[in-house]
Write a protein that holds these residues in place. Structure first.
Motif, mmCIF file in Angstrom:
data_model
loop_
_atom_site.group_PDB
_atom_site.id
_atom_site.type_symbol
_atom_site.label_atom_id
_atom_site.label_comp_id
_atom_site.label_asym_id
_atom_site.label_seq_id
_atom_site.Cartn_x
_atom_site.Cartn_y
_atom_site.Cartn_z
ATOM 1 N N TRP A 44 26.474 36.883 -34.887
ATOM 2 C CA TRP A 44 25.608 36.968 -33.698
ATOM 3 C C TRP A 44 24.611 35.829 -33.834
ATOM 4 O O TRP A 44 23.936 35.712 -34.867
ATOM 5 C CB TRP A 44 24.897 38.320 -33.595
ATOM 6 N N GLY A 64 28.738 41.326 -29.953
ATOM 7 C CA GLY A 64 28.262 41.649 -28.615
ATOM 8 C C GLY A 64 29.384 41.346 -27.647
ATOM 9 O O GLY A 64 30.399 40.747 -28.028
ATOM 10 N N ALA A 65 29.169 41.762 -26.378
ATOM 11 C CA ALA A 65 30.194 41.487 -25.357
ATOM 12 C C ALA A 65 30.043 40.070 -24.810
ATOM 13 O O ALA A 65 31.030 39.395 -24.530
ATOM 14 C CB ALA A 65 30.072 42.500 -24.233
ATOM 15 N N GLY A 66 28.807 39.609 -24.653
ATOM 16 C CA GLY A 66 28.562 38.293 -24.056
ATOM 17 C C GLY A 66 28.654 37.190 -25.109
ATOM 18 O O GLY A 66 28.090 37.313 -26.195
ATOM 19 N N MET A 89 30.098 50.492 -25.505
ATOM 20 C CA MET A 89 29.094 49.893 -24.610
ATOM 21 C C MET A 89 29.239 50.355 -23.165
ATOM 22 O O MET A 89 28.251 50.486 -22.449
ATOM 23 C CB MET A 89 29.225 48.372 -24.616
ATOM 24 N N ARG A 221 22.706 38.798 -17.835
ATOM 25 C CA ARG A 221 21.913 37.800 -18.548
ATOM 26 C C ARG A 221 20.761 37.332 -17.654
ATOM 27 O O ARG A 221 20.914 37.227 -16.431
ATOM 28 C CB ARG A 221 22.766 36.577 -18.919
ATOM 29 N N HIS A 269 16.210 44.525 -22.884
ATOM 30 C CA HIS A 269 17.613 44.188 -23.211
ATOM 31 C C HIS A 269 18.243 45.310 -24.054
ATOM 32 O O HIS A 269 18.622 45.099 -25.215
ATOM 33 C CB HIS A 269 17.682 42.850 -23.962
#
Ligand code: NAP
Ligand code: GLV
Length: 306
Positions: A44, A64-66, A89, A221, A269
């Motif tokens: 990350w 993470g997904a992004g 998620m 985002r 977030h």
């Protein structure tokens, strides 16, 4: 097999313990500058130095997904970038978005204010058909959110790059479908990945196409949203409010006008958190599959940006 762990802002020990348990034959260690080459990495926000040094990686597993931040770096040649593929998620995202939409639709903020003032007062019930919700992005998270909103019988529209069919959801795709999607929506939920095509996509022009009294939920985002345009549309009354979980600068600076804006609800977030155990199980099973030469889900296309 060597696995290296390089996750900025994440306590390493529980991840190392979990990965070692899930992959007992692997050597799993925290990356240090100058460390030997690893086969796979769990990352990350790694520094560029990490990617420059670990040039022989086969798999780069993002927790993470992004992957927008990862794709801004120079990656080792031939590495497969793998995003988290739900791993607990999507249910969190469905909870968050449904909560935000219902809170707005049912005017729960207004009731809370009334109750605090000792007032027992009713508001006129609103018509659900007047609150069509548009979900931008119908991937792992967006599709789950669209389906969850249907449970509450909101009219739901969805928009994606390529055409999709989701039962009960009116789907639109590509640039040709964007205008109809926006003008059909009153509440807009953003679940797009951040790419060159989607940066600043929530702006005066696009948000201005929502039905009057529109509402924005941005959970993707911060760089999707032109913040001054949102403020102008809230001031003009075209938008009734917004729930924001992500920001151009995080943490949100102390002097930022969003903090105390009466029409903005914000969270730090947190709409869909990485769940460690689910993520370790998923990453370990994908590493085993890659090592066995099998295909895996969640491989990112760097050219596409997600
Ligand atoms: P995903 O599975 O990759 O889905 C992305 C969706 O966006 C797909 O439906 C895709 O269309 C669509 N899309 C991409 N580019 C587009 C474009 N130019 N025009 C129209 N549609 C476009 O991603 P995901 O797992 O659902 O996650 C989405 C984003 O949520 C992540 O990238 C991340 O930024 C954000 N996120 C936020 C949090 C949080 O806590 N706030 C947590 C997790 C994720 P196609 O289906 O046609 O490819
Ligand atoms: C969080 O924002 C993620 O991309 O998983």
């Amino acid at each position: 097999m060597k696995i290296t762990f390089c996750c900025t802002g994440t306590k390493a020990e529980p991840w190392l313990e979990g990965l070692r348990k899930a992959l007992p034959d692997a050597h799993v260690d925290v990356w240090q500058p100058g460390a030997p080459q690893a086969d796979h990495a769990v990352v990350w926000a790694p520094p560029q130095q990490f990617l420059d040094e670990q040039s022989a990686l086969k798999g780069l597993f993002n927790i993470g997904a992004g992957v927008d931040a990862l794709l801004r770096l120079k990656l080792p040649p031939g590495v497969q970038v793998v995003r988290l593929d739900d791993a607990g998620m999507s249910v969190q995202m469905a909870e968050y978005v449904c909560h935000a939409v219902i809170r707005h639709f049912r005017e729960f903020d207004g009731y809370e204010t009334d109750v605090k003032a000792g007032k027992w007062s009713y508001r006129k019930p609103r018509e659900r058909h007047e609150f069509p919700v548009g979900v931008m992005g119908l991937g792992v998270l967006g599709e789950r959110v669209a389906r969850a909103l249907r449970v509450f019988e909101f009219p739901v529209h969805g928009w994606s790059r390529t055409p999709k069919a989701i039962e009960g959801v009116s789907t639109h795709s590509g640039e040709v479908g964007f205008d109809t999607f926006l003008s059909s929506s009153r509440v807009l939920v953003n679940l797009l990945p951040l790419t060159a095509d989607t940066q600043d996509i929530l702006n005066r022009k696009t948000l201005g196409r929502l039905r009057p009294g529109g509402y924005l939920v941005n959970v993707a985002r911060g760089a999707h949203l032109v913040e001054d345009d949102l403020l102008a549309l809230l001031d003009s009354g075209h938008l009734a409010g917004a729930t924001l979980d992500v920001f151009r600068t995080e943490p949100l600076p102390a002097a930022h006008p969003f903090w105390n804006h009466p029409k903005i609800t914000l969270t730090p977030h947190t709409s869909a958190r990485t769940l460690r155990d689910e993520s370790i199980a998923q990453i370990a099973s994908k590493i085993r599959a890659l090592e066995a030469g099998l295909p895996i889900a969640g491989v990112v296309d760097p050219a596409r940006g997600y």
